[in-house]
Design a protein around this motif. Structure first.
Motif: not given
Length: 228
Positions: A24-25, A29, A121
């Motif tokens: 997931s985003k 993060k 990321h």
């Protein structure tokens, strides 16, 4: 290699997380900002509450991904060693000469880390700093034997095994390939730590890097000629 790395997914023991952060985003993060925050405040001062403030999310949302910050550090460590392993495998795969292959592996495992754009990321440069300063805290715990049985350190152990095999390929009679391999991996981190914090305890500096030191040490140990 760059194309291959862009499609790469680092395999990590699923017992280290509750929900896969790569799914997931928000999970990505959490990983991205935890690296930056740990580097900024240190692992001891790092908390999920501080991370929640940083990512503008409830602390409880982080606990949906990681049970505690120890598991998060283990996750980050496993990701780092998996990334290093893939880089080493790709860099040495086409080398048939055992000595040249070992020399290349030593370089990959001990060189200064540069950011890899394949993983947007994760800042590998900052993560490397965390591994240098904090990695020992992932296993210097009372529960380490049980965690080892659970497979939390399998990536690091696999990397040591790969390097050990390269050492044996150069000198099948050498009696301590695993000890030498693990010494290189742990020792490289330690030399970077000394260079940063205790420069009078190491010869590594702006002119001499850990790669030069460990290449010299291992080649002398195995009675190999660097210039041959």
């Amino acid at each position: 290699m760059d194309i291959l790395m862009q499609s790469l997914r680092i395999g990590i023991n699923d017992k280290l997380y509750i929900k896969d952060p790569e799914s997931s985003k928000l999970g990505k993060k959490i990983v991205e900002e935890s690296i930056l925050l740990i580097e900024e405040v240190g692992f001891e001062s790092f908390t999920f509450k501080k991370l929640g403030v940083r990512i503008k999310s409830n602390e409880s949302s982080i606990y949906r991904y990681f049970e505690n910050k120890h598991k998060l550090l283990l996750y980050l460590s496993s990701w780092y060693w998996g990334w290093v392993e893939y880089r080493m495998v790709f860099a040495t795969n086409g080398i048939s000469n055992p000595k040249e292959k070992l020399q290349k592996a030593i370089a990959i495992l001990t060189q200064k880390v540069e950011e890899d754009n394949a993983f947007t990321h994760i800042n590998e440069v900052v993560l490397h700093k965390i591994i240098i300063n904090e990695y020992s805290k992932s296993y210097l715990v009372k529960e380490v034997s049980q965690e080892n049985k659970e497979g939390y350190f399998v990536v690091f152990k696999r990397l040591v095994g790969r390097l050990s095999q390269m050492i044996t390929a150069v000198d099948a009679d050498y009696s301590y390939p695993l000890s030498l391999a693990s010494t290189l991996l742990e020792g490289s981190l330690h030399q970077y730590f000394l260079q940063e914090h205790f420069p009078t305890l190491t010869n590594c500096n702006k002119s001499i890097n850990p790669t030069e030191f460990f290449t010299d040490m291992i080649f002398r140990t195995l009675n190999l000629d660097l210039n041959d």
